[in-house]
Design an enzyme around this catalytic site. Structure first.
Site, short mmCIF file in Angstrom:
data_model
loop_
_atom_site.label_atom_id
_atom_site.label_comp_id
_atom_site.label_asym_id
_atom_site.label_seq_id
_atom_site.Cartn_x
_atom_site.Cartn_y
_atom_site.Cartn_z
N TYR A 57 30.86 -10.65 47.70
CA TYR A 57 31.99 -10.86 48.59
C TYR A 57 31.62 -11.81 49.72
O TYR A 57 30.98 -11.43 50.71
CB TYR A 57 32.48 -9.53 49.18
CG TYR A 57 32.88 -8.49 48.15
CD1 TYR A 57 33.28 -8.84 46.87
CD2 TYR A 57 32.87 -7.14 48.49
CE1 TYR A 57 33.65 -7.88 45.94
CE2 TYR A 57 33.24 -6.17 47.56
CZ TYR A 57 33.62 -6.55 46.29
OH TYR A 57 33.98 -5.58 45.37
N HIS A 143 27.45 -4.16 39.21
CA HIS A 143 28.71 -4.85 39.48
C HIS A 143 29.12 -5.78 38.33
O HIS A 143 28.37 -6.66 37.93
CB HIS A 143 28.55 -5.68 40.76
CG HIS A 143 29.83 -6.11 41.38
ND1 HIS A 143 29.90 -7.05 42.40
CD2 HIS A 143 31.11 -5.71 41.16
CE1 HIS A 143 31.15 -7.21 42.77
NE2 HIS A 143 31.90 -6.42 42.03
#
Length: 328
Positions: A57, A143
């Site tokens: 992010y 992830h």
């Protein structure tokens, strides 16, 4: 590899609602450090004690901003998760360009290196702790193992899952998990075993439930708790009346999905319930779902979603939706 009992407090201890910090990584639109802090403060004031981030992010910006905020709070009062699978390294060739992963409005001073190896997992956790300036992480998720080619999904899981489980066994983290938007990847992770939590993005929502029944049943048998995310399916369910120009899976809404969302909204309205409130609370109707993590770009959005999570949703609404075949 059976999962041992979690070594830290149950995630449910920190309440049903968490905040995902992708927006603080300048998701789509840049925000200031002050606005990011205000976003987190609104969540804290609303009782949110569960925060999720990732190196991905904003090339680490989300972790940096979230860490700066959480360092002002008592460590035992919140649950923190981040993710592994993408290492961040300096971009030696940086010449002022933006992040090539165009969802994040940040300069490309770092670059992502896909690494699901045991060494990569450990280094990723160490780097995340450095960026956040905190002494520990509660949950580490593998992830997006599906986003690097279907043929690599299983090898990535088979490499990374034992590594995150070792970190749990060593007491470095309390919980090991996988974060994915793929039911196939989630089922593969559950079959490999060892994890405590599955962060599932958009696959068990009021609009559609491809995780039902197989994945939910498999998680139940394995004792894996589900953290439900992307409840609004990228925005389609975020308004009481679904807009035709809203987004679904970050793209244009197919006609059949829009019709279904409109019908969901009509049934909700008949029970004096706003569609977004039902969407946020839907996952928690299933016993395997231990928490819901929301996304938000502003403090006002956080406050609105906190109120929606607390809104009374009549049991008859779920019954009527089920009778129409809109939910299982």
């Amino acid at each position: 590899m059976p999962a041992p009992p979690p070594s830290g407090p149950s995630l449910s201890t920190f309440g049903p609602l968490g905040l995902g910090a992708a927006n603080a990584g300048n998701l789509y639109t840049a925000m200031s450090d002050e606005d990011a802090a205000a976003l987190f403060e609104a969540a804290w004031e609303g009782g949110v004690r569960h925060f999720d981030t990732a190196p991905h992010y904003g090339l680490g910006l989300s972790e940096e901003r979230l860490g700066a905020f959480l360092r002002t709070k008592p460590r035992e009062e919140f649950h923190l998760s981040t993710k592994v699978g993408r290492l961040l390294v300096p971009n030696e060739a940086f010449a002022g360009e933006s992040d090539p992963f165009d969802q994040f409005d940040v300069p490309a001073t770092r670059r992502r290196v896909v690494d699901y190896s045991s060494d990569g997992v450990r280094r990723s956790v160490e780097d995340s702790l450095d960026r956040m300036g905190l002494d520990r992480i509660d949950t580490v998720y593998v992830h997006d193992p599906e986003q690097h080619g279907a043929e690599r999904t299983l090898p990535h899981l088979e490499s990374a899952l034992p590594a995150v489980c070792r970190l749990r066994e060593e007491g470095v983290v309390a919980h090991a998990g996988v974060g994915t938007g793929s039911v196939a990847a989630a089922r593969a992770a559950a079959a490999i075993g060892g994890i405590d939590l599955l962060m599932l993005a958009g696959r068990y929502t009021l609009l559609e439930q491809p995780a039902h029944p197989e994945l939910l049943d498999e998680c139940g048998s394995a004792g894996i708790g589900i953290v439900n995310t992307a409840q609004f399916n990228s925005g389609l369910l975020a308004s009481p009346t679904p807009a035709r120009d809203a987004h679904y899976e970050y793209a244009e809404v197919p006609e059949d999905k829009h019709r279904r969302a409109v019908r969901l909204a009509e049934v909700c309205a008949a029970h004096d319930t706003e569609l977004p409130a039902a969407a946020l609370q839907f996952g928690l109707q299933h016993p395997q779902v231990v928490a819901v993590v929301m996304g938000a770009a502003t403090g006002d959005q956080v406050r609105q979603n906190v109120a929606r999570m607390r809104a009374s949703v009549p049991a008859q609404l779920w019954s009527d939706l089920r009778e129409e075949g809109l939910i299982p």
